[in-house]
Scaffold this active site. Structure first.
Site, PDB file in Angstrom:
ATOM      1  N   HIS A  25     137.701  65.708  23.604  1.00 27.83           N
ATOM      2  CA  HIS A  25     137.442  65.915  25.029  1.00 27.83           C
ATOM      3  C   HIS A  25     138.739  66.318  25.716  1.00 27.83           C
ATOM      4  O   HIS A  25     139.807  66.333  25.106  1.00 27.83           O
ATOM      5  CB  HIS A  25     136.806  64.674  25.668  1.00 27.83           C
ATOM      6  CG  HIS A  25     137.659  63.454  25.679  1.00 27.83           C
ATOM      7  ND1 HIS A  25     138.041  62.791  24.538  1.00 27.83           N
ATOM      8  CD2 HIS A  25     138.207  62.749  26.709  1.00 27.83           C
ATOM      9  CE1 HIS A  25     138.773  61.738  24.848  1.00 27.83           C
ATOM     10  NE2 HIS A  25     138.901  61.695  26.160  1.00 27.83           N
ATOM     11  N   HIS A  76     140.547  65.092  28.341  1.00 22.00           N
ATOM     12  CA  HIS A  76     141.515  64.225  28.999  1.00 22.00           C
ATOM     13  C   HIS A  76     142.900  64.468  28.422  1.00 22.00           C
ATOM     14  O   HIS A  76     143.056  64.753  27.230  1.00 22.00           O
ATOM     15  CB  HIS A  76     141.114  62.756  28.846  1.00 22.00           C
ATOM     16  CG  HIS A  76     140.075  62.323  29.838  1.00 22.00           C
ATOM     17  ND1 HIS A  76     139.171  61.313  29.593  1.00 22.00           N
ATOM     18  CD2 HIS A  76     139.796  62.774  31.091  1.00 22.00           C
ATOM     19  CE1 HIS A  76     138.381  61.151  30.648  1.00 22.00           C
ATOM     20  NE2 HIS A  76     138.736  62.034  31.565  1.00 22.00           N
ATOM     21  N   ASP A  94     145.466  62.775  27.487  1.00 26.34           N
ATOM     22  CA  ASP A  94     146.031  62.071  26.333  1.00 26.34           C
ATOM     23  C   ASP A  94     145.451  62.561  25.013  1.00 26.34           C
ATOM     24  O   ASP A  94     145.853  62.084  23.949  1.00 26.34           O
ATOM     25  CB  ASP A  94     145.834  60.560  26.478  1.00 26.34           C
ATOM     26  CG  ASP A  94     144.384  60.136  26.641  1.00 26.34           C
ATOM     27  OD1 ASP A  94     143.637  60.844  27.338  1.00 26.34           O
ATOM     28  OD2 ASP A  94     143.997  59.087  26.079  1.00 26.34           O
ATOM     29  N   HIS A  95     144.548  63.537  25.090  1.00 29.47           N
ATOM     30  CA  HIS A  95     143.966  64.122  23.874  1.00 29.47           C
ATOM     31  C   HIS A  95     144.308  65.607  23.703  1.00 29.47           C
ATOM     32  O   HIS A  95     144.050  66.162  22.634  1.00 29.47           O
ATOM     33  CB  HIS A  95     142.450  63.940  23.874  1.00 29.47           C
ATOM     34  CG  HIS A  95     142.025  62.514  23.809  1.00 29.47           C
ATOM     35  ND1 HIS A  95     141.544  61.912  22.666  1.00 29.47           N
ATOM     36  CD2 HIS A  95     142.024  61.541  24.759  1.00 29.47           C
ATOM     37  CE1 HIS A  95     141.266  60.641  22.910  1.00 29.47           C
ATOM     38  NE2 HIS A  95     141.548  60.392  24.174  1.00 29.47           N
ATOM     39  N   HIS A 105     130.784  59.343  27.811  1.00 23.88           N
ATOM     40  CA  HIS A 105     132.096  59.167  28.439  1.00 23.88           C
ATOM     41  C   HIS A 105     132.044  59.761  29.842  1.00 23.88           C
ATOM     42  O   HIS A 105     131.036  60.337  30.255  1.00 23.88           O
ATOM     43  CB  HIS A 105     133.164  59.837  27.569  1.00 23.88           C
ATOM     44  CG  HIS A 105     134.565  59.449  27.922  1.00 23.88           C
ATOM     45  ND1 HIS A 105     134.959  58.154  28.121  1.00 23.88           N
ATOM     46  CD2 HIS A 105     135.688  60.210  28.098  1.00 23.88           C
ATOM     47  CE1 HIS A 105     136.256  58.125  28.404  1.00 23.88           C
ATOM     48  NE2 HIS A 105     136.715  59.353  28.391  1.00 23.88           N
ATOM     49  N   ASP A 152     136.468  59.308  22.965  1.00 20.93           N
ATOM     50  CA  ASP A 152     136.264  58.176  23.871  1.00 20.93           C
ATOM     51  C   ASP A 152     134.781  58.063  24.218  1.00 20.93           C
ATOM     52  O   ASP A 152     134.121  59.077  24.496  1.00 20.93           O
ATOM     53  CB  ASP A 152     137.074  58.368  25.151  1.00 20.93           C
ATOM     54  CG  ASP A 152     138.574  58.355  24.894  1.00 20.93           C
ATOM     55  OD1 ASP A 152     138.983  58.206  23.731  1.00 20.93           O
ATOM     56  OD2 ASP A 152     139.336  58.498  25.881  1.00 20.93           O
ATOM     57  N   HIS A 156     142.998  54.018  19.677  1.00 22.95           N
ATOM     58  CA  HIS A 156     142.930  54.209  21.132  1.00 22.95           C
ATOM     59  C   HIS A 156     143.026  52.849  21.843  1.00 22.95           C
ATOM     60  O   HIS A 156     142.196  52.476  22.664  1.00 22.95           O
ATOM     61  CB  HIS A 156     141.635  54.936  21.516  1.00 22.95           C
ATOM     62  CG  HIS A 156     141.692  55.618  22.846  1.00 22.95           C
ATOM     63  ND1 HIS A 156     141.292  55.010  24.007  1.00 22.95           N
ATOM     64  CD2 HIS A 156     142.079  56.869  23.183  1.00 22.95           C
ATOM     65  CE1 HIS A 156     141.428  55.843  25.022  1.00 22.95           C
ATOM     66  NE2 HIS A 156     141.916  56.991  24.547  1.00 22.95           N
TER      67      HIS A 156
END
Length: 309
Positions: free
Chosen positions: A63, A65, A67-68, A140, A211, A269
């Site tokens: 996805h 976000h 942090d990915h 999510h 997530d 995570h």
């Protein structure tokens, strides 16, 4: 086949955990590795690992976000210095192509290799003679996907002793039978390949989820997997917080693993709010439901052994 965890933290990097990235190493199978997510500083983690960007074949993004994905621009640029003209495919949700194109264009980064971004929307997204990759959308705050990496069965070994007992000498006939072809002999006999091959060795299955809250899609992707990698952002005592932030607890992950009948669960995570004592509690909570649970840390290696049929 094994998993190399480059980053195992949630949201923000910490001194103990970088943000999310996992390598699926396929050195014996393909001579390459595949990357699942690419959080900030992933390429720095690779520098202190046995991985080489010249061997990177595919990237799978769960996805969008930060942090990915915030490690993608730097990694893509650096790969150009190591991999020459070897092509690269990135799979991920809609919007990923715009993110990649914009950062590459505005930074005037020159890529000497061909780069494709393949937009996923569920179902089979990759299939060749060795591997099939399937994805499904999870639960999510933004579209987030899980991936099921399924190795195809390996043809059984040739039963040479049986052939020798029937007076068939070694030679091209053996090779044809081993490749799955039936062979007609000069004396009129027909040798069926299936009669001279041992049972096939089952392929291995690795499921890596983005997530998510607990959901049916997660269990479907994980069904019977050798290894399930599942987020464990929060402890069981913070279940309500996890729900509000569209995440899972360690016990949620354990229940998914148990319901799906997986062989091994790896938690990742993990929120930076937990110190070593808190992490031990996360692991204990999960193991109370699913004993075959490991808590990932940066640079952890999880082997995925090939089991006999």
């Amino acid at each position: 086949m094994d998993l190399y965890f480059l980053g195992t933290g949630a949201g923000l990097p910490s001194k103990r955990r970088n943000v999310t990235s996992i390598a699926l190493r396929l050195h014996d199978e393909r001579g390459t590795f595949w990357l699942i997510d690419c959080g900030e500083a992933t390429q720095h983690k690779i520098l202190s690992s046995p991985l080489s960007l010249s061997k990177l074949e595919h990237i799978f993004i769960t996805h969008l976000h930060g942090d990915h994905i915030f490690g993608l621009p730097g990694l893509l640029g650096s790969r150009g210095f190591q991999a020459g003209e070897k092509p690269l495919v990135i799979y991920g949700p809609r919007g990923l192509e715009q993110f990649v194109e914009t950062t590459i264009r505005l930074s005037e980064t020159h890529l000497p290799y061909r780069l494709w971004v393949s937009v996923i929307d569920g179902g089979v997204i990759f299939d060749d003679e060795q591997m099939t990759v399937t994805c499904r959308q999870l639960n999510h705050g933004i579209p987030s996907y899980g991936y099921r990496f399924e190795e195809k069965p390996k043809r059984g070994k040739l039963r040479q002793t049986l052939l020798q007992e029937q007076g068939i000498p070694a030679g091209p006939i053996y090779g044809k039978l081993k490749e799955g072809h039936d062979v007609a002999l000069d004396d009129g006999r027909v040798l069926r390949s299936a009669d001279y091959l041992a049972p096939p060795t089952p392929g291995r299955v690795v499921t890596i989820l983005g997530d998510t809250r607990p959901c049916d899609s997660a269990e479907e992707l994980a069904e019977g997997a050798d290894v399930l990698v599942h987020e464990a952002t929060y402890a069981a005592s913070e279940w309500e917080r996890a729900q509000n932030h569209h995440h899972s607890t360690a016990t949620d992950a354990a229940r998914t693993a148990a319901n799906a009948g997986v062989k091994q669960l790896v938690l990742t995570h993990v929120s930076a709010r937990y110190d070593e004592e808190g992490e031990a509690k996360l692991l204990a909570d999960a193991q109370a439901i699913f004993p075959a649970t490991t808590l990932a840390h940066d640079h952890l290696i999880i082997n995925v052994p090939r089991l006999p049929g």
